[in-house]
Design a protein around this motif. Structure first.
Motif, PDB file in Angstrom:
ATOM      1  N   LEU A  32       0.582  -1.412   0.686  1.00  0.00           N
ATOM      2  CA  LEU A  32      -0.243   0.175   0.128  1.00  0.00           C
ATOM      3  C   LEU A  32       0.874   0.929   0.143  1.00  0.00           C
ATOM      4  N   SER A  33       1.456   1.377   0.847  1.00  0.00           N
ATOM      5  CA  SER A  33       2.948   2.187   0.596  1.00  0.00           C
ATOM      6  C   SER A  33       3.872   2.940  -0.709  1.00  0.00           C
ATOM      7  N   GLU A  34       3.759   1.573  -1.495  1.00  0.00           N
ATOM      8  CA  GLU A  34       4.318   1.895  -2.446  1.00  0.00           C
ATOM      9  C   GLU A  34       3.895   3.402  -4.248  1.00  0.00           C
ATOM     10  N   PRO A  35       4.672   3.470  -4.438  1.00  0.00           N
ATOM     11  CA  PRO A  35       3.221   4.673  -5.382  1.00  0.00           C
ATOM     12  C   PRO A  35       2.774   3.968  -5.905  1.00  0.00           C
ATOM     13  N   CYS A  36       0.809   4.978  -5.759  1.00  0.00           N
ATOM     14  CA  CYS A  36       0.106   5.066  -6.958  1.00  0.00           C
ATOM     15  C   CYS A  36       0.572   3.226  -8.149  1.00  0.00           C
ATOM     16  N   GLY A  37      -0.823   3.674  -8.472  1.00  0.00           N
ATOM     17  CA  GLY A  37      -0.905   1.955  -9.258  1.00  0.00           C
ATOM     18  C   GLY A  37      -1.002   0.850  -8.579  1.00  0.00           C
ATOM     19  N   GLN A  38      -1.473   0.250  -6.716  1.00  0.00           N
ATOM     20  CA  GLN A  38      -0.800  -0.537  -6.374  1.00  0.00           C
ATOM     21  C   GLN A  38      -2.679  -0.822  -6.097  1.00  0.00           C
ATOM     22  N   HIS A  39      -3.234  -1.710  -5.658  1.00  0.00           N
ATOM     23  CA  HIS A  39      -4.337  -1.716  -5.496  1.00  0.00           C
ATOM     24  C   HIS A  39      -3.485  -3.479  -4.521  1.00  0.00           C
ATOM     25  N   VAL A  40      -4.805  -3.580  -3.153  1.00  0.00           N
ATOM     26  CA  VAL A  40      -4.183  -4.848  -1.697  1.00  0.00           C
ATOM     27  C   VAL A  40      -6.082  -5.309  -2.238  1.00  0.00           C
ATOM     28  N   SER A  41      -6.200  -6.702  -2.305  1.00  0.00           N
ATOM     29  CA  SER A  41      -7.604  -7.608  -2.115  1.00  0.00           C
ATOM     30  C   SER A  41      -6.905  -8.300  -0.869  1.00  0.00           C
ATOM     31  N   LEU A  42      -7.806  -8.157   0.489  1.00  0.00           N
ATOM     32  CA  LEU A  42      -7.441  -9.259   1.593  1.00  0.00           C
ATOM     33  C   LEU A  42      -8.690  -9.818   1.566  1.00  0.00           C
ATOM     34  N   PHE A  43      -8.645 -11.468   1.338  1.00  0.00           N
ATOM     35  CA  PHE A  43      -9.411 -12.801   2.355  1.00  0.00           C
ATOM     36  C   PHE A  43      -8.709 -12.759   3.260  1.00  0.00           C
ATOM     37  N   TYR A  44      -9.659 -12.880   4.089  1.00  0.00           N
ATOM     38  CA  TYR A  44      -9.383 -12.450   5.743  1.00  0.00           C
ATOM     39  C   TYR A  44     -10.222 -13.886   6.515  1.00  0.00           C
ATOM     40  N   CYS A  45      -9.737 -14.821   6.685  1.00  0.00           N
ATOM     41  CA  CYS A  45     -10.760 -15.592   6.907  1.00  0.00           C
ATOM     42  C   CYS A  45     -10.434 -16.270   8.366  1.00  0.00           C
ATOM     43  N   SER A  46     -11.268 -16.130   9.623  1.00  0.00           N
ATOM     44  CA  SER A  46     -10.415 -16.274  11.038  1.00  0.00           C
ATOM     45  C   SER A  46     -12.341 -17.191  11.570  1.00  0.00           C
ATOM     46  N   LEU A  47     -11.280 -18.606  12.195  1.00  0.00           N
ATOM     47  CA  LEU A  47     -12.786 -19.637  12.386  1.00  0.00           C
ATOM     48  C   LEU A  47     -13.434 -18.819  13.948  1.00  0.00           C
ATOM     49  N   ASN A  48     -12.867 -17.980  14.667  1.00  0.00           N
ATOM     50  CA  ASN A  48     -13.397 -17.726  15.805  1.00  0.00           C
ATOM     51  C   ASN A  48     -14.189 -15.938  15.496  1.00  0.00           C
ATOM     52  N   ASN A  49     -13.911 -15.212  14.673  1.00  0.00           N
ATOM     53  CA  ASN A  49     -14.348 -13.858  14.205  1.00  0.00           C
ATOM     54  C   ASN A  49     -13.708 -13.104  14.940  1.00  0.00           C
ATOM     55  N   GLN A  50     -12.334 -13.449  15.794  1.00  0.00           N
ATOM     56  CA  GLN A  50     -11.855 -12.662  16.326  1.00  0.00           C
ATOM     57  C   GLN A  50     -10.922 -11.532  15.570  1.00  0.00           C
ATOM     58  N   TYR A  51     -10.612 -11.844  14.603  1.00  0.00           N
ATOM     59  CA  TYR A  51     -10.096 -10.593  13.269  1.00  0.00           C
ATOM     60  C   TYR A  51      -8.869  -9.492  13.976  1.00  0.00           C
ATOM     61  N   ASN A  52      -8.104 -10.453  14.417  1.00  0.00           N
ATOM     62  CA  ASN A  52      -6.809  -9.723  15.530  1.00  0.00           C
ATOM     63  C   ASN A  52      -6.543  -8.696  14.694  1.00  0.00           C
ATOM     64  N   PHE A  53      -6.283  -8.279  13.866  1.00  0.00           N
ATOM     65  CA  PHE A  53      -5.855  -7.215  12.286  1.00  0.00           C
ATOM     66  C   PHE A  53      -6.562  -6.257  12.234  1.00  0.00           C
ATOM     67  N   GLN A  54      -8.133  -6.457  12.959  1.00  0.00           N
ATOM     68  CA  GLN A  54      -9.294  -5.890  12.513  1.00  0.00           C
ATOM     69  C   GLN A  54      -9.323  -3.958  12.793  1.00  0.00           C
ATOM     70  N   LYS A  55      -8.956  -3.698  13.016  1.00  0.00           N
ATOM     71  CA  LYS A  55      -9.115  -2.450  14.121  1.00  0.00           C
ATOM     72  C   LYS A  55      -7.720  -1.793  13.005  1.00  0.00           C
ATOM     73  N   GLU A  56      -6.257  -2.231  12.827  1.00  0.00           N
ATOM     74  CA  GLU A  56      -5.692  -1.893  12.350  1.00  0.00           C
ATOM     75  C   GLU A  56      -5.975  -1.385  10.100  1.00  0.00           C
ATOM     76  N   LEU A  57      -6.229  -3.011  10.146  1.00  0.00           N
ATOM     77  CA  LEU A  57      -6.759  -2.944   8.816  1.00  0.00           C
ATOM     78  C   LEU A  57      -8.122  -2.186   8.355  1.00  0.00           C
ATOM     79  N   ASN A  58      -8.513  -1.737   9.468  1.00  0.00           N
ATOM     80  CA  ASN A  58     -10.138  -0.321   9.454  1.00  0.00           C
ATOM     81  C   ASN A  58      -8.891   0.428   9.094  1.00  0.00           C
ATOM     82  N   LEU A  59      -7.860   1.007   9.255  1.00  0.00           N
ATOM     83  CA  LEU A  59      -7.530   2.943   9.650  1.00  0.00           C
ATOM     84  C   LEU A  59      -7.373   2.006   8.415  1.00  0.00           C
ATOM     85  N   LEU A  60      -6.320   1.326   7.562  1.00  0.00           N
ATOM     86  CA  LEU A  60      -5.355   0.900   6.310  1.00  0.00           C
ATOM     87  C   LEU A  60      -6.606   1.813   5.773  1.00  0.00           C
ATOM     88  N   GLN A  61      -7.642   0.796   5.314  1.00  0.00           N
ATOM     89  CA  GLN A  61      -8.814   1.380   4.697  1.00  0.00           C
ATOM     90  C   GLN A  61      -8.979   2.540   4.470  1.00  0.00           C
TER      91      GLN A  61
END
Length: 135
Positions: A32-61
């Motif tokens: 994401l920090s590279e010069p423009c022209g980059q797209h990033v998609s993440l499929f994030y699977c969590s069996l226990n619905n904890q999504y440990n990096f959800q706050k960080e990912l929300n900030l990045l979004q």
């Protein structure tokens, strides 16, 4: 305003489970920090619905609203997180970049399942991210 060069852009598609997100998160931020022209998609699977990096990912979004797309999954079958084939196809079909890179980060069975799904879709160039942490 600088125009995007759609001849050199890359769409990075990451697949991570609870184990793999810690290993792939830094790479995702780096793309994401590279010069423009980059797209990033993440499929994030969590069996226990904890999504440990959800706050960080929300900030990045919030910071990269046009470059980062996160899909959260928690569907479980026999102790494994299952992604829907049509979700993967939708991201591939909506791609606007000339190149796509596929990176999988997770436990062995998760990585195998995702790799098989991508191969079924005709994708052969798939990177398996080394795990920095273990279960």
């Amino acid at each position: 305003m600088k125009e995007l060069d759609n001849t050199t852009g890359t769409h990075y598609v990451f697949f991570a489970d609870d184990l793999g997100i810690a290993s792939v998160f830094q790479t995702l931020k780096s793309r994401l920090s590279e010069p423009c022209g980059q797209h990033v998609s993440l499929f994030y699977c969590s069996l226990n619905n904890q999504y440990n990096f959800q706050k960080e990912l929300n900030l990045l979004q919030q910071h990269f609203p046009c470059q980062l797309f996160v899909i959260y999954h928690s569907k479980e079958f026999a102790g494994h997180c299952i992604l829907q084939q049509d979700d993967i196809e939708a991201v591939i079909n909506a791609n606007t970049m000339p190149q796509m890179n596929f990176i999988i980060s997770g436990n062995e069975s998760f990585a195998h399942t995702i790799k098989e799904s991508l191969i079924f879709l005709g994708i052969e160039s798939i990177q398996i991210q080394e795990q920095y942490f273990s279960e």
